[in-house]
Design a protein around this motif. Structure first.
Motif, mmCIF file in Angstrom:
data_model
loop_
_atom_site.group_PDB
_atom_site.id
_atom_site.type_symbol
_atom_site.label_atom_id
_atom_site.label_comp_id
_atom_site.label_asym_id
_atom_site.label_seq_id
_atom_site.Cartn_x
_atom_site.Cartn_y
_atom_site.Cartn_z
ATOM 1 N N ILE A 25 0.863 -1.181 0.000
ATOM 2 C CA ILE A 25 0.000 0.000 0.000
ATOM 3 C C ILE A 25 0.904 1.236 0.000
ATOM 4 O O ILE A 25 1.807 1.353 0.832
ATOM 5 N N GLY A 26 0.677 2.151 -0.928
ATOM 6 C CA GLY A 26 1.416 3.415 -0.958
ATOM 7 C C GLY A 26 0.558 4.518 -0.357
ATOM 8 O O GLY A 26 -0.636 4.598 -0.663
ATOM 9 N N ASN A 55 9.051 4.148 5.762
ATOM 10 C CA ASN A 55 8.958 5.595 5.545
ATOM 11 C C ASN A 55 9.967 5.998 4.481
ATOM 12 O O ASN A 55 11.158 5.676 4.591
ATOM 13 N N GLN A 56 9.487 6.731 3.482
ATOM 14 C CA GLN A 56 10.416 7.213 2.445
ATOM 15 C C GLN A 56 11.512 8.086 3.080
ATOM 16 O O GLN A 56 12.646 8.100 2.604
ATOM 17 N N HIS A 78 12.754 17.817 -3.198
ATOM 18 C CA HIS A 78 12.968 17.404 -4.588
ATOM 19 C C HIS A 78 13.197 15.883 -4.621
ATOM 20 O O HIS A 78 13.824 15.327 -3.716
ATOM 21 N N PRO A 79 12.715 15.206 -5.673
ATOM 22 C CA PRO A 79 12.908 13.746 -5.746
ATOM 23 C C PRO A 79 14.372 13.320 -5.598
ATOM 24 O O PRO A 79 14.652 12.237 -5.058
ATOM 25 N N LEU A 132 6.806 11.657 -1.699
ATOM 26 C CA LEU A 132 7.054 11.447 -3.129
ATOM 27 C C LEU A 132 7.013 9.962 -3.519
ATOM 28 O O LEU A 132 7.665 9.572 -4.490
ATOM 29 N N VAL A 133 6.239 9.165 -2.796
ATOM 30 C CA VAL A 133 6.237 7.727 -3.142
ATOM 31 C C VAL A 133 5.479 7.407 -4.429
ATOM 32 O O VAL A 133 5.611 6.303 -4.958
ATOM 33 N N PHE A 134 4.711 8.374 -4.967
ATOM 34 C CA PHE A 134 4.055 8.134 -6.265
ATOM 35 C C PHE A 134 4.864 8.743 -7.405
ATOM 36 O O PHE A 134 4.440 8.675 -8.566
ATOM 37 N N HIS A 135 5.989 9.382 -7.107
ATOM 38 C CA HIS A 135 6.694 10.121 -8.159
ATOM 39 C C HIS A 135 7.350 9.200 -9.192
ATOM 40 O O HIS A 135 7.241 9.418 -10.394
ATOM 41 N N ASP A 136 8.042 8.168 -8.707
ATOM 42 C CA ASP A 136 8.805 7.282 -9.600
ATOM 43 C C ASP A 136 7.903 6.115 -10.016
ATOM 44 O O ASP A 136 7.368 5.404 -9.158
#
Ligand code: ADP
Ligand code: C5P
Length: 244
Positions: A25-26, A55-56, A78-79, A132-136
């Motif tokens: 789950i994100g 945790n990111q 920033h990513p 930013l877990v949906f970024h990549d």
């Protein structure tokens, strides 16, 4: 159709989670939106399963001495501030049933602890939380369910000021300056555009008990299917074939 050739051809399981792999789950949303709070609420309600929270933030790169000397100019939103390769390796490792040693990040020193890790073991559910877990797309593709925690920016800023001054050793001026210079622009550029990938959007974060209850119900259903898949590996293959 599975019957095109006159013989039923069984299609692969439609659920991207293979039966023996953990359900991933994100959870994303802006700073101080209540991501961690929502994750804790989900974890409390799923107490009969083995759950790991990743945790990111744990994968922030440590700053070099030059970067530390000019920390007010460093963009933590920033990513590139994250070691995404290592995060991918962590989730891949956990998905394959192996334990992983997650780094421990210190928000006061902007460094990882050099001598300590958090050991996490095999689990049924992995919750990956971070701005930013949906970024990549490679990280996104590992997720079976994606949640966006949607909390008003003024509420988030108020919480952030309190948290960063109380827990992260900052003063109010530096929090406001960092927010205007980096946090808000990165939210507009990277976090908000990633909302489109969400399966579920939770307004008001942890205050929204109805949304959390619905999400937990859905996870229970999915985990039940996983358990059934382990016992009867062909059950969902047959079901998906006849749904075509
Ligand atoms: P995130 O993980 O998105 O940064 P947290 O869940 O850690 O957000 O919440 C950020 C801060 O706001 C924390 O200090 C937390 O205690 C507080 N907070 C979170 N949700 C609420 C809420 N519903 N009401 C009041 N304070 C909250
Ligand atoms: O918990 P939250 O999602 O708010 O954590 C992400 C935030 O932490 C980012 O917005 C970033 O600005 C902040 N951060 C920081 N100092 C660091 C690392 C991250 O202020 N050393």
């Amino acid at each position: 159709s599975p019957f095109r050739s006159g013989v039923p051809s069984f299609s692969p399981i439609s659920d991207p989670a293979a039966p023996n792999q953990p359900f991933v789950i994100g959870v994303t949303g802006g700073t101080a939106s209540g991501k961690t709070t929502v994750c804790d609420m989900i974890i409390q309600q799923l107490h009969d399963h083995r759950i790991v929270l990743v945790n990111q933030d744990s994968f922030y790169r440590g700053l070099t001495s030059e970067e530390l000397a000019r920390v007010q100019e460093y963009n933590f939103d920033h990513p590139d501030a994250f070691d995404t390769e290592q995060l991918l390796h962590c989730i891949d490792t956990l998905k394959s049933g192996q334990p992983y040693q997650i780094p421990i990040y210190d928000f006061k020193t902007h460094q990882r602890k050099s001598d300590a890790f958090r050991q996490v073991n095999a689990c049924d559910v992995i919750i990956l939380e971070g701005i930013l877990v949906f970024h990549d797309s490679r990280v996104r593709d590992l997720m079976n369910m994606k949640i966006f925690v949607d909390t008003d920016a003024d509420v988030r800023l108020a919480r952030r000021i309190r948290r960063d001054t109380v827990e992260r050793g900052r003063d109010v001026d530096s929090v406001l300056e960092q927010y205007a210079k980096f946090v808000k622009p990165a939210f507009d550029d990277f976090v908000l555009p990633s909302k489109k990938y969400a399966d579920v959007i939770i307004p008001r974060g942890g205050d929204n008990h109805v949304a959390v209850d619905l999400i937990v119900q859905h996870i229970h259903t999915k985990l039940g299917q996983h358990d059934l898949c382990k016992i009867y590996p062909n059950l969902f293959v047959i079901q998906s074939t006849f749904q075509i």
